[in-house]
Design a protein around this motif. Structure first.
Motif, PDB file in Angstrom:
ATOM      1  N   SER A 298      -7.479  -4.838  -1.285  1.00  9.13           N
ATOM      2  CA  SER A 298      -7.249  -5.086  -2.806  1.00  9.13           C
ATOM      3  C   SER A 298      -5.657  -5.495  -3.026  1.00  9.13           C
ATOM      4  O   SER A 298      -4.938  -5.401  -2.274  1.00  9.13           O
ATOM      5  N   ILE A 299      -5.595  -6.491  -3.805  1.00  9.13           N
ATOM      6  CA  ILE A 299      -4.221  -7.035  -4.078  1.00  9.13           C
ATOM      7  C   ILE A 299      -3.883  -6.791  -5.598  1.00  9.13           C
ATOM      8  O   ILE A 299      -4.503  -7.243  -6.405  1.00  9.13           O
ATOM      9  N   VAL A 300      -2.497  -6.553  -5.591  1.00 11.55           N
ATOM     10  CA  VAL A 300      -1.876  -6.384  -6.847  1.00 11.55           C
ATOM     11  C   VAL A 300      -0.902  -7.205  -6.814  1.00 11.55           C
ATOM     12  O   VAL A 300       0.512  -6.749  -6.176  1.00 11.55           O
ATOM     13  N   GLY A 301      -0.608  -8.448  -7.520  1.00 19.61           N
ATOM     14  CA  GLY A 301       0.454  -9.148  -7.376  1.00 19.61           C
ATOM     15  C   GLY A 301       0.761  -9.622  -5.962  1.00 19.61           C
ATOM     16  O   GLY A 301      -0.015 -10.305  -5.410  1.00 19.61           O
ATOM     17  N   THR A 303       1.445  -7.376  -3.625  1.00 20.10           N
ATOM     18  CA  THR A 303       1.241  -6.202  -3.050  1.00 20.10           C
ATOM     19  C   THR A 303      -0.179  -6.003  -2.503  1.00 20.10           C
ATOM     20  O   THR A 303      -1.135  -6.150  -3.249  1.00 20.10           O
ATOM     21  N   VAL A 305      -3.134  -3.842  -0.453  1.00 19.78           N
ATOM     22  CA  VAL A 305      -3.525  -2.671   0.264  1.00 19.78           C
ATOM     23  C   VAL A 305      -4.682  -2.549   0.983  1.00 19.78           C
ATOM     24  O   VAL A 305      -5.667  -3.070   0.195  1.00 19.78           O
ATOM     25  N   LEU A 322      -0.172  -0.678   3.314  1.00 18.32           N
ATOM     26  CA  LEU A 322       0.264  -1.217   1.778  1.00 18.32           C
ATOM     27  C   LEU A 322       1.748  -1.776   1.853  1.00 18.32           C
ATOM     28  O   LEU A 322       2.527  -1.354   2.682  1.00 18.32           O
ATOM     29  N   GLY A 323       1.897  -2.880   1.446  1.00 21.15           N
ATOM     30  CA  GLY A 323       3.156  -3.709   1.475  1.00 21.15           C
ATOM     31  C   GLY A 323       3.202  -5.116   0.697  1.00 21.15           C
ATOM     32  O   GLY A 323       1.984  -5.597   0.330  1.00 21.15           O
ATOM     33  N   GLU A 324       4.130  -5.789   0.860  1.00 17.44           N
ATOM     34  CA  GLU A 324       4.305  -7.136   0.165  1.00 17.44           C
ATOM     35  C   GLU A 324       4.326  -8.105   1.311  1.00 17.44           C
ATOM     36  O   GLU A 324       5.154  -8.807   1.799  1.00 17.44           O
TER      37      GLU A 324
ATOM     38  N   GLU B 151      -5.703  -7.687 -10.094  1.00 18.63           N
ATOM     39  CA  GLU B 151      -6.066  -9.031 -10.157  1.00 18.63           C
ATOM     40  C   GLU B 151      -6.928  -8.993  -8.840  1.00 18.63           C
ATOM     41  O   GLU B 151      -6.718  -8.576  -7.774  1.00 18.63           O
ATOM     42  N   HIS B 167     -11.508  -5.624  -3.638  1.00 18.13           N
ATOM     43  CA  HIS B 167     -12.410  -4.544  -4.313  1.00 18.13           C
ATOM     44  C   HIS B 167     -11.565  -4.186  -5.670  1.00 18.13           C
ATOM     45  O   HIS B 167     -10.337  -4.375  -5.685  1.00 18.13           O
ATOM     46  N   PHE B 169     -10.408  -1.092  -8.012  1.00 19.84           N
ATOM     47  CA  PHE B 169     -10.459   0.132  -8.312  1.00 19.84           C
ATOM     48  C   PHE B 169     -11.135   0.940  -9.375  1.00 19.84           C
ATOM     49  O   PHE B 169     -10.950   0.701 -10.287  1.00 19.84           O
ATOM     50  N   HIS B 184       5.595   4.099  -0.713  1.00 17.43           N
ATOM     51  CA  HIS B 184       6.011   2.730  -0.126  1.00 17.43           C
ATOM     52  C   HIS B 184       7.540   2.225  -0.967  1.00 17.43           C
ATOM     53  O   HIS B 184       8.078   1.663  -0.486  1.00 17.43           O
TER      54      HIS B 184
END
Lengths: 346, 210
Positions: A298-301, A303, A305, A322-324, B151, B167, B169, B184
């Protein structure tokens, strides 16, 4: 008698005025000189990109500042107010969410606490997991082979002169960073994180900033602000009690240039942290039942996971990276995580 | 598509349609309707000189070449108007140009010009239709993306490995994600990661209600 007194007074006030004006002139002259000096230093030295980054690091820690920034990823953006204080080695930060629901993040050196609506507090339990960063990494600079550093001229942002820097990834396991640094203080005022196709994953910029001489601790300390730490969330990376106590984990595959940077003193640690000096990713290994994350990425910007369920023999565990970093990199790391049994354990 | 429908469409494009014509167009189930509609608009734009790209085209040279190929205009048969149907590519050949005598080349050129232009428009239209389809799909996708809290990104790899799966959430997962992110952020507070970025990520995640 009177005339003499008057004369003395007049003389005194004359002297006073003269002194004042001399001081004023002197001060402004000195100030002007200082400004000119620092401006010429900037020009003369022609700081390299690396110098600018070092300056940026230092400013991030040691400057007192108060401002508002906008942070956006894809279509989502949020406005955040920030206070940053540095006093005798103690660094404190307070971020306040200005959009949507009220939420704040407090940091004191490396300890982070999140205050969510309804005064729900999320804080990593420091007792169970100690993360003492190896001191060698505290000023870690990305290696030349990993990123190409470049200065890209100056610009003007929110009324201030800024220096443009680009940090370009030299392989597909990291992102590109573009930075705008305040010329006067070195502080990062704007940045974007771009993927290899040039898409902007994250966009960050200050809309206003000021640099007060001092900030009081009361402004940045959650306890002093009356935050009741009623709830302490359990650490997210629970070890499986069925596992042998001494089990350690490692990522059998790592992208080049990333090194493990956490030094947990606790045996059988199940959180690993890797970094190349700029990009960092954390690896959590937990009992698979307690891991709620959906399989895959899953991607947020910027980042990602990535969750990966692994079952080997008797051991079932869930790995979360999890990371950039690019999603594919996270996937490759997650799938390579394996247990290392300590001698004597079954 | 019959001529009456075409005329109605044309009138509608020019804002000159009466009630009956409007109804005829709206109720039409003709499969070429959309195509014709687009094309008429393009032609209207050209006539109104609103597209600088098309206006910049100078067809005099190519036209001269075409005309040079026609040895005897008289032998081409009855004059006809330029046909602006969908298969414009085939029709806009020199033979389709009105076969006037050489002495009437001046008037002929006008019609020839529109013939070549029709060819151009037909090709352009095909391309823009494809582009529009692609854009529509993209617009639909980005609408979906906007609706979800996080996104969604489609990934392609250039190697044989399967791309990662994406996916959204649910609430529980979002909370867990926030915890991971917090921890993190602590890990990232060193080196060039110093500064506000790791915390900005945590703070902005909270803003979307996670």
């Amino acid at each position: 008698m009177r005339s003499k007194l008057v004369k003395r007074r007049r003389l005194a006030s004359l002297l006073c005025t003269a002194l004042c004006s001399i001081t004023l002139v002197g001060t402004s002259a000195a100030w002007a000189q200082q400004e000119a000096a620092s401006a010429s230093i900037m020009q003369d030295q022609q700081l390299s990109a690396k110098d600018w980054l070092a300056r940026m690091q230092k400013a991030a820690v040691e400057t007192n500042y108060r401002g508002t920034f906008v942070f956006s990823r894809g279509d989502m953006s949020s406005t955040v107010k920030i206070l940053h204080r540095y006093d005798q080695g103690l660094e404190q930060e307070r971020l306040t969410q200005l959009d949507g629901e009220m939420g704040e993040v407090f940091r004191s050196n490396a300890e982070v606490m999140c205050v969510l609506p309804n005064n729900r507090v999320v804080k990593v339990d420091q007792d169970k997991f100690s993360n003492r960063v190896v001191s060698a990494f505290s000023d870690f600079m990305p290696k030349h082979a990993l990123y190409a550093l470049e200065t890209n001229g100056s610009d003007r942002l929110i009324g201030r002169s800024v220096q443009r820097i680009s940090v370009k990834a030299q392989d597909p396991h990291r992102f590109n960073y573009y930075l705008w640094l305040d010329q006067a203080t070195g502080l990062l005022l704007k940045s974007t994180v771009n993927d290899v196709d040039g898409r902007v994953l994250e966009h960050f910029h200050y809309s206003s900033i000021e640099f007060p001489e001092t900030l009081t601790e009361a402004e940045v300390n959650p306890i002093k602000l009356g935050v009741q730490v009623k709830q302490k969330m359990l650490p997210s990376a629970q070890k499986d009690r069925r596992w042998p106590g001494e089990i350690n984990w490692r990522a059998a595959w790592l992208p080049e240039g990333y090194e493990r940077i956490n030094q947990s003193s606790q045996a059988g640690q199940n959180v690993l942290v890797y970094s190349d000096g700029l990009a960092t990713f954390s690896v959590f290994v937990e009992p698979v039942e307690s891991n709620l994350m959906p399989q895959g990425a899953s991607i947020v910007g910027a980042t990602v996971v990535y969750f990966h369920k692994v079952m080997t023999g008797e051991h079932h565990y869930g790995v979360t990276v999890l990371g950039e970093v690019p999603a594919k990199t996270a996937m490759m790391v997650a799938e390579s995580v394996q247990p290392l049994m300590a001698a004597g354990a079954k | 598509m019959d001529d009456r429908l075409k005329e109605s469409i044309s009138a509608l494009v020019d804002d000159e349609a009466n009630e009956l014509e409007v109804q005829r167009v709206l109720n039409s189930r003709d499969e070429d309707l959309a195509e014709t509609w687009m094309r008429y608009h393009q032609i209207r734009d050209v006539i109104r000189s609103s597209d600088p790209e098309i206006m910049a085209i100078d067809i005099r040279d190519s036209l001269a070449l075409e005309l040079a190929d026609i040895d005897d205009l008289d032998a081409l048969g009855e004059p006809g108007t330029v046909n602006l149907d969908g298969a414009g590519e085939q029709k806009a050949r020199p033979a389709a140009l009105a076969p006037f005598k050489r002495s009437r080349v001046a008037g002929f050129v006008g019609i020839a010009a529109s013939g070549v232009l029709a060819l151009f428009l037909a090709t352009q239209f095909q391309q823009s239709l494809q582009r529009e389809h692609a854009q529509e799909q993209l617009a639909q996708t980005s609408e979906l993306e906007q609706n979800s809290a996080l996104e969604l990104a489609a990934l392609n790899t250039d190697e044989s490995r399967d791309p990662v799966v994406i996916h959204e959430f649910n609430e529980e997962q979002a909370k867990r994600f926030n915890e991971y992110l917090l921890r993190h952020a602590e890990h990232s507070s060193f080196g060039l990661g110093r500064g506000v970025m790791p915390l900005a990520r945590v703070a902005s995640v909270n803003s979307v209600g996670i």
